[in-house]
Design an enzyme around this catalytic site. Sequence first.
Site, PDB file in Angstrom:
ATOM      1  N   GLU B 269     -13.603  65.828  28.543  1.00 29.53           N
ATOM      2  CA  GLU B 269     -13.679  64.955  29.773  1.00 29.53           C
ATOM      3  C   GLU B 269     -13.035  65.369  31.113  1.00 29.53           C
ATOM      4  OE1 GLU B 269     -11.453  60.991  29.050  1.00 29.53           O
ATOM      5  OE2 GLU B 269     -13.641  60.184  29.123  1.00 29.53           O
ATOM      6  N   HIS B 290     -14.372  76.927   4.417  1.00 31.67           N
ATOM      7  CA  HIS B 290     -15.458  76.713   3.506  1.00 31.67           C
ATOM      8  C   HIS B 290     -16.563  75.792   3.968  1.00 31.67           C
ATOM      9  CE1 HIS B 290     -13.062  78.342  -0.009  1.00 31.67           C
ATOM     10  NE2 HIS B 290     -12.087  78.084   0.920  1.00 31.67           N
ATOM     11  N   LYS B 401     -20.754  52.521  30.424  1.00 30.11           N
ATOM     12  CA  LYS B 401     -20.204  50.912  30.560  1.00 30.11           C
ATOM     13  C   LYS B 401     -20.809  49.958  31.031  1.00 30.11           C
ATOM     14  CE  LYS B 401     -15.531  53.112  30.584  1.00 30.11           C
ATOM     15  NZ  LYS B 401     -14.237  53.214  31.310  1.00 30.11           N
TER      16      LYS B 401
END
Lengths: 430, 430
Positions: B269, B290, B401
């Site tokens: 951010e 792994h 938003k």
Amino acid sequence: MHVDLGNALETTPGVTEETLTRLDSRVADAHERITAGMADDEFGYAALNLPETTDPDAIRAATDRFDRPEAVLTVGIGGSALGAATLADALESDVDAYFLDNVDPDAVASLLDDLPLDETVVNVVSKSGTTAETLANFLVVREAMEAAGVDWTERTLVTTGEEGNLRALADAHDLPALDVPDGVPGRFSALSTVGLAVPALQGHDIEAVLAGGRDGMESLSASLFETPAYAYGAATYALAERGALTNAVMPYAESLETFAEWFAQLWAESLGKDGLGQTPARALGATDQHSQLQLYRAGPPDKLVSLIRPTERAETGIPETDLDGLAYLGGSSLGDLLDAEFEATEASLAAADVPNLRVEIDRVGERELGELLYEMEAACVLYGELASVSTFTQPAVEWGKKAARGLLGGGDFPEADAVADKRELRIDGS
Amino acid sequence: MHVDLGNALETTPGVTEETLTRLDSRVADAHERITAGMADDEFGYAALNLPETTDPDAIRAATDRFDRPEAVLTVGIGGSALGAATLADALESDVDAYFLDNVDPDAVASLLDDLPLDETVVNVVSKSGTTAETLANFLVVREAMEAAGVDWTERTLVTTGEEGNLRALADAHDLPALDVPDGVPGRFSALSTVGLAVPALQGHDIEAVLAGGRDGMESLSASLFETPAYAYGAATYALAERGALTNAVMPYAESLETFAEWFAQLWAESLGKDGLGQTPARALGATDQHSQLQLYRAGPPDKLVSLIRPTERAETGIPETDLDGLAYLGGSSLGDLLDAEFEATEASLAAADVPNLRVEIDRVGERELGELLYEMEAACVLYGELASVSTFTQPAVEWGKKAARGLLGGGDFPEADAVADKRELRIDGS
């Protein structure tokens, strides 16, 4: 599984419908190769037969002798843990599932302190029976059981290959033992004994998981326009070729958070070869909108975002409120809010020209999960065919294993000497 | 914090000591800018003063009235949760910490079912008091408490700005309330009330966390060769400029897994702007050896790996064994094994020419965590200065938003209309 490629058309990087049409003839060839590999049960391709070759009755026979334990502790790492963890974390059960998939001494000690060992089934999983982390953890767990006065031979289930330490251990102590199928790399083993013993112990419907896998098998066809798995595999391949070297996998469901980890292993270990591959970045919607979205929208154009959601969710209403400016939330539900965030993020990425793929399943249930896991494996195999890489091997992890073994005095390995030659430029502060 | 850049010298991509020396004059200029910003308490730079400006007594005054709860439930998202979660997950406590940082209806319902609500403190955190996810969750939690016959006004702590819904709520019900400091973006607020209320409720030594932050403040100097934070920030910047667009952050300690999430928010951010930035990929050692290591070693050369570990660990011995080929493990400890894996991975990446940075802290304790968080923030601010980006803003998250709000009927926003115009190319299978 439903896949929507609309938001990857003409983005940066992006594809066009014409690109996909051209690619589709290569998909047809790859599908032919895949079906031939399946027909011959070739190494790796055999994994795509698991929904038919896995015997749920054998799993039940081994797990039924443990009568509804309080907890299941899987000792395994990588592909020996992630498939089972994906199912366990997605589905609710009153049998808790834990995974010792690391050798952190603090975490191991703290977990063993908390577990009711006399009501826990220990599920130790290693195909070779020599995985250092798994065997070391198993030795520690066994000692803890003995110290607690629990007969470990009564509470241990082994999943392993035909030979090796764990097989010998199971034979010596008459432990229930499940076979790891041949020809199936760990990261492709979710729909085998490796992935299904834990959900069986938790009381889940493993037959439904396998039925979902068969839905996936039946969905495979020679065209990406008819096959969701191939649509996803071909689009991610084409986008990677055009610069999307990162694939941010963002489920909008907390229950699928471990699925993103499983996917990350599948994608990284299968496709990260020859300087090719796509880095899976694990994210979670809506949480990571407040963390990663800034970068996805405004950072380097080297990404695609895979947005995944179930279309059916629990109903949790948001109470009415007179809080200033929040009245619009009242009478809505958390699910509505989450879906609005999903669609808003999708559109927000598209508006910033960032490719994104929508993947939907009907609900987070056994059958749908079986289908999702199967189809993502098929997507990965297709991507590997298109990229001409060796999808089913993982040569680059061997170097470090030898070095670690050498460091611990387990033999003479030149790799361990390289560790001692490390170049230093150390900054320690004042 | 100790940083070792040795394994990023002459790798692909890589730097040389000469590169770093040339860069060091820019580090000196950036340090001057940073100290000036700190002296003036400028927006963002003010965060680097928190170890001195945060008042632990005010936090204790607000939290002490809750007498050793069984659990703390934080309702907050992004920077309002991740700092506290990092500390809570790193340090052991008999007070459990939970975080509602998503609006998943299944997960919220399942958490509320499990919590002893009459013994839980609800810690609701939103600077603006209008964050949709946080307020919706808080309304749901409050209703659940009322339904359970618990007086929520006796069990709620509010952390918010000077004005807004949550401040009004705290005033109306005489709730204990903590101030979110001015000039501090959420992702930089770990060492403020926002990050420290939870560890205070858990019985941790928040004064020691702040003392660690002050250690970090004191470590800042005009040269990267003298300052671990700047060494990390400058090296990651230089490597990103040279093509390392992904930074795989891989702690070798389960207790630092949430730290990697906090780091991912900080990095993404703050730095993901203007087409620049570096994608943080969260990994965990040794587990992800792994899973991701194949890709890191053999995939595209667009990565650096940050390996992080505490040098002090708990002692958990591995029992002696006569299992075939595993005798070398006996008498060793899980910590030895984990450290061998750490060093083997480091060397294995170096042998494959992949840059990797070593970051060490002495142990996972309050003071060391305070220092680590502070120094990673300082590293991020330095990187932002070197890249000339606007480190402390997050403009690209606003679009979504507005779209979400519009979709939920919270006003007229053109962004919501764009959602309806989504392009489709849907593949549903047979």
